[in-house]
Write a protein that holds these residues in place. Structure first.
Motif, mmCIF file in Angstrom:
data_model
loop_
_atom_site.group_PDB
_atom_site.id
_atom_site.type_symbol
_atom_site.label_atom_id
_atom_site.label_comp_id
_atom_site.label_asym_id
_atom_site.label_seq_id
_atom_site.Cartn_x
_atom_site.Cartn_y
_atom_site.Cartn_z
ATOM 1 N N VAL A 54 0.833 -1.208 0.000
ATOM 2 C CA VAL A 54 0.000 0.000 0.000
ATOM 3 C C VAL A 54 0.863 1.250 0.000
ATOM 4 O O VAL A 54 0.612 2.207 -0.738
ATOM 5 C CB VAL A 54 -0.964 -0.011 1.206
ATOM 6 N N VAL A 55 1.913 1.251 0.812
ATOM 7 C CA VAL A 55 2.799 2.415 0.873
ATOM 8 C C VAL A 55 3.520 2.609 -0.455
ATOM 9 O O VAL A 55 3.606 3.734 -0.966
ATOM 10 C CB VAL A 55 3.814 2.259 2.033
ATOM 11 N N LEU A 56 4.034 1.537 -1.013
ATOM 12 C CA LEU A 56 4.742 1.650 -2.290
ATOM 13 C C LEU A 56 3.799 1.979 -3.443
ATOM 14 O O LEU A 56 4.225 2.496 -4.465
ATOM 15 C CB LEU A 56 5.511 0.369 -2.599
ATOM 16 N N ALA A 60 6.656 6.503 -6.559
ATOM 17 C CA ALA A 60 7.088 6.368 -7.948
ATOM 18 C C ALA A 60 7.264 4.906 -8.345
ATOM 19 O O ALA A 60 7.370 4.596 -9.529
ATOM 20 C CB ALA A 60 8.396 7.117 -8.162
ATOM 21 N N ALA A 61 7.282 4.003 -7.384
ATOM 22 C CA ALA A 61 7.434 2.581 -7.687
ATOM 23 C C ALA A 61 6.105 1.940 -8.100
ATOM 24 O O ALA A 61 6.079 0.772 -8.484
ATOM 25 C CB ALA A 61 7.992 1.849 -6.470
ATOM 26 N N ALA A 62 5.003 2.679 -8.040
ATOM 27 C CA ALA A 62 3.682 2.127 -8.335
ATOM 28 C C ALA A 62 3.578 1.496 -9.716
ATOM 29 O O ALA A 62 3.021 0.396 -9.851
ATOM 30 C CB ALA A 62 2.614 3.202 -8.151
#
Length: 69
Positions: A54-56, A60-62
């Motif tokens: 959820v945090v990632l 920008a790593a999404a």
């Protein structure tokens, strides 16, 4: 309670209190060992991995995460 009743217990308590404190992970592993609650480990790990996802997902790593699924 007087000092004569439990002198060893007080010394042991002071020795442990003045020693190095363990971290959260070490405390959790000690809890699992002492209480034989090993079934909790996969649940906690799954919750932590979901939280990390959820945090990632908001960084920008999404785009890289979404291509995995």
């Amino acid at each position: 309670m007087s000092e004569d009743e439990n002198p060893k217990g007080d010394d042991e308590f002071l020795a442990r209190a003045s020693g190095k404190q363990r971290g959260l992970v070490a405390e959790f592993i000690g809890f699992l060992k002492a209480n034989k609650k090993w079934w909790l480990a996969p649940i906690i790990i799954s919750i932590l991995l979901l939280g990390l996802l959820v945090v990632l997902g908001g960084t920008a790593a999404a785009p890289f995460i979404y291509t995995l699924f």
